[in-house]
Design an enzyme around this catalytic site. Sequence first.
Site, short mmCIF file in Angstrom:
data_model
loop_
_atom_site.label_atom_id
_atom_site.label_comp_id
_atom_site.label_asym_id
_atom_site.label_seq_id
_atom_site.Cartn_x
_atom_site.Cartn_y
_atom_site.Cartn_z
N ASP A 451 -3.64 0.98 11.60
CA ASP A 451 -3.76 2.39 11.22
C ASP A 451 -3.85 3.27 12.47
OD1 ASP A 451 -3.92 4.55 9.52
OD2 ASP A 451 -5.59 3.75 8.35
N ASP A 515 -0.82 7.76 1.60
CA ASP A 515 -2.13 7.43 1.02
C ASP A 515 -2.22 7.86 -0.44
OD1 ASP A 515 -3.16 6.26 3.28
OD2 ASP A 515 -4.20 8.04 3.99
#
Length: 717
Positions: A451, A515
Amino acid sequence: MTETMLIQLNGENVCLAVEPARATAPVWRHFGPPLGLFAPVWPLDAVRPPPPTVLDGDPPFTVLPTHGFGWFHHPALSGSRPGAQGDTDWAHDFRLDGMSREGDALLMKLSDPVAALAVTLSYSIDPGSDVVSAWAEVENRGETPYRLDWLAAACVPLPAQADRVLGFTGRWTLEFQEARETLGVATWRRDNRRGRTSHDSFPGVIVGTALDDDEGAVFGAHLAWSGNHTILIEPLTDGRRQLQLGEWLAPGEVVLARGERYRTPCAYLSVSGQGLNGLSAQFHRFVRTRVMNWPQGRMRPRPVILNTWEAMYCEHELGSLKALAVAAARVGVERFVLDDGWFHRRGNDRAGLGDWWPDVRKYPKGLTPLVDHVRGLGMEFGLWVEPEMVNPDSELYRAHPEWALKLAGRALVTGRNQLVLDLSEPAVSDYLYDSMAALLSGHSIAYLKWDMNRDLAAAGHAGRAAYRCQTLAFYRLLERLRTAFPDVEIESCASGGGRADYGALAYMHRIWASDCNDALTRIDIQRGFLRFFPPEAMGAHIGAVCAHTTGRRHSLPFRAAVALVGHLGLELDVRTLSDSEADDLRQWIALYKQCRPISHRGVLRQGHLGDALAWTQATLDDGRAAVLTVLRRREDTTRYPSPIPVKGLRRDLSYLVRVLSMPEAPYYTRHSDCLVAMREGGVEMSGATLMDLGVPVPPMPPESAVVVCMKVLDTQS
């Protein structure tokens, strides 16, 4: 006037043609569909009439247009030599030193002896995909430093009739939104200065006439770079437009000493006469064969993932995680990924980044008990990391505050309670490599979810802007890890789809597109993503019944059907499902496993019927199987939706057509006899019928889906 031969590179769908010239760099004569022109032609300066009120020797559009001697459009190279009396060598006039052609590649070497610069331009066509790879390199041959401000990786002409542009915009949880605009007299330009690929300015663009799904000529371009970029389309005085793309450079970011060189990232371009879907098919083939680097050299079936984030967030407890793993294995999950919250003092997003060892409060015996438990259930184990970041509240930052990117004399800029580590510092890179290597060598970890949760600001290194060196150091770190651990797969995540590009994908195996797991929102996110990336590279998860980012509620069939085309995962707490809900989820996972050999290797097409219905279809290259997914966004006034033709099948063969999932018809209507038969056992149809007349679309309530599979009957050759 003597005729001349054009220098051409020809693919099946694309052609580049330049004209050698004595007074300028080579001149662009064509970039587009194949010419098939092998006879001599008149030189451009003998063809175009001189207009009034222009400079003598009005420069044509060359492969390297530059400022200072009559080219008044955007230059492909700009820069200067800073001096005490002012900048010099800001005007350039390049001539060809040599041109070499080898197979499908063309290399041009140019120089400007007055400015003491040399430039190399490379264009090559991949014969398997008709994607053009382009890059440029500049060398400083002067005695004093040269400050480079811009060098286009590719600079090509577009025809006058290509006046529609498909660009991409967005934000967090709303990436890859398509924006269609009409080109006019002004320059169309998109810049990204965020230091990562970004959510709002994806480094790709498509230009054409109608921008139809399956018809018409379209031109596509993508910059394989995970940092800053610029894309511009500018009208020229001859009616054409120029397309340039390359790395956006901050002031003073690249200063070349004598003998030093700067090479652009690679730009990838292609042309299709079969509309947007034809262009996507070419980019998908290129990514599959030339970009992605799979362990053992081949892609294995993309395993179903369960990611723990929306089930657990940072609230890790070993017994709960083990129970979650048991529930995941029961529904058919093949890879269990432990997300954020597992490392030293990580109870929320305010502390711990940089301290890459297990939190002893949550994992007193380390990660081994959980890893062994997951593997004992027959699943692979994956782990979330964010190596490029550091929390000020961490052991690492307290020991090495100097390791963060910063500007001398300026305040630090935090984002999500974190700073960015300066990867170009060898000590930082070594620390991160050692930390990741310790995790990978100490545990049976098959997968890293990598990430990167903030943009770069106050991003300086040794007094200069650090965007470029940070991106290059990121690539070097990935290369080092891939070399040491070649069987580990890595996912690119950056608050969702903030780092999605071919540069990152050369080192990684999956991109987390967003997301947002809201199925309705995901339709548009995935449509834009799939313009340039193949389905197997797209992380697509079935979220909870109530989407965490929007609060909207959707049925399992709708959530699952939207995710079916990509690399399937789960982003929900499967422990909370009832027995019937778990059975339904298990059936959808089994359906994904049945369809993934088609959707992850076949040719993808996308389309829509008005604004209410969207569809995707994947067809194997040999035409023996296809999967069609139809998604209803909302109601519309159409009484009888048009059937959807399925391209790429064999007209001479018969197919068993089966409806794998279909909602109940609204109470005021019913399914046709044909659709009922497709659902209950399948209907035999010829390839010609499916291609010409199409698959019927049933009555569907809003936010529902239909999945149809077509396979050649076993009795045929």
